[in-house]
Design an enzyme around this catalytic site. Structure first.
Site, PDB file in Angstrom:
ATOM      1  N   ARG A   1      -8.710  -1.023  -1.354  1.00 44.19           N
ATOM      2  CA  ARG A   1      -8.530  -2.170  -2.260  1.00 44.19           C
ATOM      3  C   ARG A   1      -9.649  -3.197  -2.092  1.00 44.19           C
ATOM      4  O   ARG A   1     -10.008  -3.885  -3.029  1.00 44.19           O
ATOM      5  CB  ARG A   1      -7.199  -2.880  -1.961  1.00 44.19           C
ATOM      6  CG  ARG A   1      -5.967  -2.139  -2.422  1.00 44.19           C
ATOM      7  CD  ARG A   1      -4.762  -3.005  -2.105  1.00 44.19           C
ATOM      8  NE  ARG A   1      -3.507  -2.337  -2.403  1.00 44.19           N
ATOM      9  CZ  ARG A   1      -2.321  -2.868  -2.169  1.00 44.19           C
ATOM     10  NH1 ARG A   1      -2.241  -4.072  -1.615  1.00 44.19           N
ATOM     11  NH2 ARG A   1      -1.229  -2.217  -2.464  1.00 44.19           N
TER      12      ARG A   1
ATOM     13  N   ARG B   1      -3.996 -13.641  -8.334  1.00 46.26           N
ATOM     14  CA  ARG B   1      -5.158 -12.761  -8.203  1.00 46.26           C
ATOM     15  C   ARG B   1      -5.735 -12.541  -9.589  1.00 46.26           C
ATOM     16  O   ARG B   1      -5.047 -12.787 -10.587  1.00 46.26           O
ATOM     17  CB  ARG B   1      -4.732 -11.421  -7.582  1.00 46.26           C
ATOM     18  CG  ARG B   1      -4.356 -11.527  -6.111  1.00 46.26           C
ATOM     19  CD  ARG B   1      -3.858 -10.214  -5.550  1.00 46.26           C
ATOM     20  NE  ARG B   1      -3.435 -10.355  -4.148  1.00 46.26           N
ATOM     21  CZ  ARG B   1      -2.518  -9.618  -3.568  1.00 46.26           C
ATOM     22  NH1 ARG B   1      -1.890  -8.673  -4.246  1.00 46.26           N
ATOM     23  NH2 ARG B   1      -2.197  -9.803  -2.300  1.00 46.26           N
TER      24      ARG B   1
ATOM     25  N   GLY C   1       0.806  -1.223   0.000  1.00 45.63           N
ATOM     26  CA  GLY C   1       0.000   0.000   0.000  1.00 45.63           C
ATOM     27  C   GLY C   1       0.835   1.267   0.000  1.00 45.63           C
ATOM     28  O   GLY C   1       0.295   2.370  -0.052  1.00 45.63           O
TER      29      GLY C   1
ATOM     30  N   ARG D   1      -1.426  -7.176   7.982  1.00 44.83           N
ATOM     31  CA  ARG D   1      -0.669  -6.351   7.033  1.00 44.83           C
ATOM     32  C   ARG D   1      -0.202  -5.049   7.687  1.00 44.83           C
ATOM     33  O   ARG D   1       0.910  -4.599   7.462  1.00 44.83           O
ATOM     34  CB  ARG D   1      -1.519  -6.028   5.795  1.00 44.83           C
ATOM     35  CG  ARG D   1      -1.481  -7.112   4.742  1.00 44.83           C
ATOM     36  CD  ARG D   1      -1.788  -6.560   3.365  1.00 44.83           C
ATOM     37  NE  ARG D   1      -1.886  -7.608   2.375  1.00 44.83           N
ATOM     38  CZ  ARG D   1      -0.863  -8.086   1.684  1.00 44.83           C
ATOM     39  NH1 ARG D   1       0.354  -7.622   1.893  1.00 44.83           N
ATOM     40  NH2 ARG D   1      -1.033  -9.032   0.771  1.00 44.83           N
TER      41      ARG D   1
ATOM     42  N   GLY E   1       2.772   2.176  -2.359  1.00 43.24           N
ATOM     43  CA  GLY E   1       2.813   2.705  -3.725  1.00 43.24           C
ATOM     44  C   GLY E   1       4.050   2.280  -4.495  1.00 43.24           C
ATOM     45  O   GLY E   1       4.296   2.750  -5.596  1.00 43.24           O
ATOM     46  N   LYS E   2       4.835   1.340  -3.936  1.00 43.56           N
ATOM     47  CA  LYS E   2       6.068   0.954  -4.613  1.00 43.56           C
ATOM     48  C   LYS E   2       5.781   0.253  -5.942  1.00 43.56           C
ATOM     49  O   LYS E   2       6.515   0.439  -6.908  1.00 43.56           O
ATOM     50  CB  LYS E   2       6.971   0.108  -3.721  1.00 43.56           C
ATOM     51  CG  LYS E   2       6.482  -1.273  -3.387  1.00 43.56           C
ATOM     52  CD  LYS E   2       7.517  -2.006  -2.535  1.00 43.56           C
ATOM     53  CE  LYS E   2       7.179  -3.466  -2.322  1.00 43.56           C
ATOM     54  NZ  LYS E   2       5.983  -3.751  -1.578  1.00 43.56           N
ATOM     55  N   SER E   3       4.709  -0.523  -5.999  1.00 50.12           N
ATOM     56  CA  SER E   3       4.363  -1.208  -7.255  1.00 50.12           C
ATOM     57  C   SER E   3       3.986  -0.206  -8.345  1.00 50.12           C
ATOM     58  O   SER E   3       4.332  -0.386  -9.513  1.00 50.12           O
ATOM     59  CB  SER E   3       3.200  -2.177  -7.031  1.00 50.12           C
ATOM     60  OG  SER E   3       3.572  -3.154  -6.087  1.00 50.12           O
ATOM     61  N   THR E   4       3.302   0.860  -7.958  1.00 48.68           N
ATOM     62  CA  THR E   4       2.921   1.911  -8.915  1.00 48.68           C
ATOM     63  C   THR E   4       4.162   2.620  -9.450  1.00 48.68           C
ATOM     64  O   THR E   4       4.287   2.872 -10.654  1.00 48.68           O
ATOM     65  CB  THR E   4       1.980   2.935  -8.241  1.00 48.68           C
ATOM     66  OG1 THR E   4       0.890   2.227  -7.636  1.00 48.68           O
ATOM     67  CG2 THR E   4       1.425   3.930  -9.245  1.00 48.68           C
TER      68      THR E   4
ATOM     69  N   ASN F   1       6.230   8.729  -0.138  1.00 44.41           N
ATOM     70  CA  ASN F   1       5.228   8.749  -1.205  1.00 44.41           C
ATOM     71  C   ASN F   1       3.923   9.374  -0.722  1.00 44.41           C
ATOM     72  O   ASN F   1       2.921   8.703  -0.520  1.00 44.41           O
ATOM     73  CB  ASN F   1       4.982   7.327  -1.738  1.00 44.41           C
ATOM     74  CG  ASN F   1       4.075   7.334  -2.954  1.00 44.41           C
ATOM     75  OD1 ASN F   1       3.837   8.363  -3.563  1.00 44.41           O
ATOM     76  ND2 ASN F   1       3.554   6.168  -3.302  1.00 44.41           N
ATOM     77  N   ASP F   2       3.966  10.720  -0.531  1.00 44.44           N
ATOM     78  CA  ASP F   2       2.707  11.416  -0.234  1.00 44.44           C
ATOM     79  C   ASP F   2       2.202  12.138  -1.482  1.00 44.44           C
ATOM     80  O   ASP F   2       1.099  12.658  -1.518  1.00 44.44           O
ATOM     81  CB  ASP F   2       2.869  12.383   0.945  1.00 44.44           C
ATOM     82  CG  ASP F   2       3.956  13.420   0.703  1.00 44.44           C
ATOM     83  OD1 ASP F   2       4.677  13.297  -0.305  1.00 44.44           O
ATOM     84  OD2 ASP F   2       4.089  14.339   1.532  1.00 44.44           O
TER      85      ASP F   2
END
Length: 204
Positions: A139, A46, A16, A150, A18-21, A173-174
């Site tokens: 999500r 998934r 959550g 988590r 945001g690293k994947s984004t 990541n704000d």
């Protein structure tokens, strides 16, 4: 493992954060310079996930056997499922001359630091635990007890991320555009300009 090609880039951060984004944006913008190391996992795919693209989906017995044979650089158990980065996955990217990007958990980072990969280590920090909880709830993919687990893990990961010496940079990541800009700036300072050339190895 022999150091060849540019140093790998490791992204770590709570689910959550945001690293994947950030990772997807980097790979989309610079497909010739970065390649994603596809991890193995024992969890079920998934919706929309493809084997060999998002993860190499496997089972516990096969993964334990591969670990026993020394085929993994790092492994971790997260929410009851096993995850890991195989030597082959990293080598596959590096043979193309691209920078290998790893998206791994806290335990994986500890293990990778013990190898001779000499990676660039980036921790993606969420603005706050409250914001992280809001993102995870949005999500709507997990039951309440799984969500609590988590968040507990996230607190431990943030604590690890904040400890001096664990990462080369912490990116807050704000604001996604700012965070991405900070990531690109960090990479450009630490990676050779001619990183697309497979034979250019830049060891510090």
């Amino acid at each position: 493992m022999v150091q060849k090609g540019p140093r790998p880039l490791v992204l770590c951060g709570p689910s959550g954060s945001g690293k994947s984004t950030l990772l997807k944006r980097l790979l989309k913008e610079f497909p010739d310079k970065f390649g994603f190391s596809v991890s193995h996992t024992t969890r079920s795919p998934r919706p929309g996930e493809k084997d060999g693209v998002h993860y190499h989906f496997t089972n516990k017995d096969d993964m334990l056997a591969a670990i026993e044979k020394g085929e993994f650089i790092e492994t971790a158990t997260f929410s009851g499922n096993m995850y890991g980065t195989s030597k082959q996955a990293v080598e596959h990217v590096r043979l193309t001359g691209r920078i290998c990007v790893l998206d791994i958990e806290m335990e994986g980072v500890k293990q990778v630091k013990k190898t001779d990969l000499d990676p660039l280590l980036v921790f993606v920090m969420p603005p706050s635990i409250e914001e992280l909880e809001r993102r995870l709830r949005a999500r709507n993919t997990e039951q309440e007890d799984a969500l609590k687990k988590r968040l507990d893990t996230a607190r431990r990961e943030i604590e690890f991320g904040e400890q001096p010496g664990n990462f080369h940079i912490i990116i807050l990541n704000d604001n996604l555009d700012k965070a991405y800009s900070d990531l690109c700036e960090f990479i450009s300072k630490n990676v050779p300009e001619k990183m697309e050339e497979p034979n250019n190895s830049n060891e510090n």
